[in-house]
Design a protein around this motif. Sequence first.
Motif, PDB file in Angstrom:
ATOM      1  N   UNK A   1     -13.745  -1.731  18.719  1.00 57.80           N
ATOM      2  CA  UNK A   1     -14.639  -0.602  18.471  1.00 57.80           C
ATOM      3  C   UNK A   1     -16.058  -1.083  18.201  1.00 57.80           C
ATOM      4  N   UNK A   2     -16.179  -2.094  17.349  1.00 59.20           N
ATOM      5  CA  UNK A   2     -17.504  -2.620  17.011  1.00 59.20           C
ATOM      6  C   UNK A   2     -18.179  -3.238  18.238  1.00 59.20           C
ATOM      7  N   UNK A   3     -17.447  -4.042  19.000  1.00 58.33           N
ATOM      8  CA  UNK A   3     -18.030  -4.697  20.173  1.00 58.33           C
ATOM      9  C   UNK A   3     -18.497  -3.674  21.203  1.00 58.33           C
ATOM     10  N   UNK A   4     -17.673  -2.656  21.442  1.00 63.05           N
ATOM     11  CA  UNK A   4     -18.029  -1.631  22.420  1.00 63.05           C
ATOM     12  C   UNK A   4     -19.252  -0.842  21.965  1.00 63.05           C
ATOM     13  N   UNK A   5     -19.258  -0.391  20.710  1.00 62.40           N
ATOM     14  CA  UNK A   5     -20.368   0.424  20.215  1.00 62.40           C
ATOM     15  C   UNK A   5     -21.673  -0.363  20.246  1.00 62.40           C
TER      16      UNK A   5
END
Length: 293
Positions: free
Chosen positions: A103-107
């Motif tokens: 989630x963090x990498x994508x956002x």
Amino acid sequence: MGLAYRMMGTLADAEDITQDAWIRWQRADPSVVKNPEAFLVSVVSRLCLDRLRRRQRERDAYVGPWLPEPVLTHSSDAGEGAFGSDISFALMLALERLSPLERASFILHDVFEMPFDEIARALDRSEAACRQLAKRARENVRADRRRFHVPLDDHAAIAEAFFQAARENDVTRLLSLLAEGVELHSDGGGRKLAALNVIIGAARVARFFTGLARKPAASAPHERHEASLNGLPAELTVEADGTRQATAVELDGGRVSAIYLIRNPDKLDRLWSRLGTGFPKPVISPRSSSMRP
């Protein structure tokens, strides 16, 4: 706020994390911080990851479908204020199915356009690992995410026709407006009555609304406000029993493809606090019938 909200799905968490990040910024040595933005992104990301890991047990015990806390927007592209680009319910639910690191990498990469070398430093992972995390997340989000294929004016008009048909218990009109695979997500959080599972299919969703309208206790809501939530046309209502409710609809191909109905009081307090500060006056519809789940 935009990063923390996408990571956590609730404004309460986003506000707490932003405040914590501000405190750490005040305590930081300016001579050591070379890039303030990278510093703050790193702090917010790590605070979110810590809280997401602690929250997993609570989420597993959540009663019924979970929806993100709705954010009031004033246009259909959800591009206002601190939240930046797309914060649609469809995207937020797709993000919820990712691991915290995915989630963090994508956002950070796909939403905030950070380069992977900076993401690697923020998440304390290798650049290659962050690329792989973002790739997996992107594949999952693309598989889940809906796309709109109607002009924005038509979107609002179709949404209003749906709300009217639901209030007036017009089954024929409801079925004509619902996509065959429409999904109804109803979030009461165990605090208010709501469907315990996502309801899928036009016939089943229509039966849900018409069944509500036939209940002896069903009657017109006390108040009805037109609104835009997370970039989608919505209605905010105070039901006959005093329950506050937010309902947003998503369109695909000119029909309603998803309905997001939020009744959990914890997710509506901030939204309702806006009603007395320049929010549109309520629209009262005497013929309408309650949409209480």
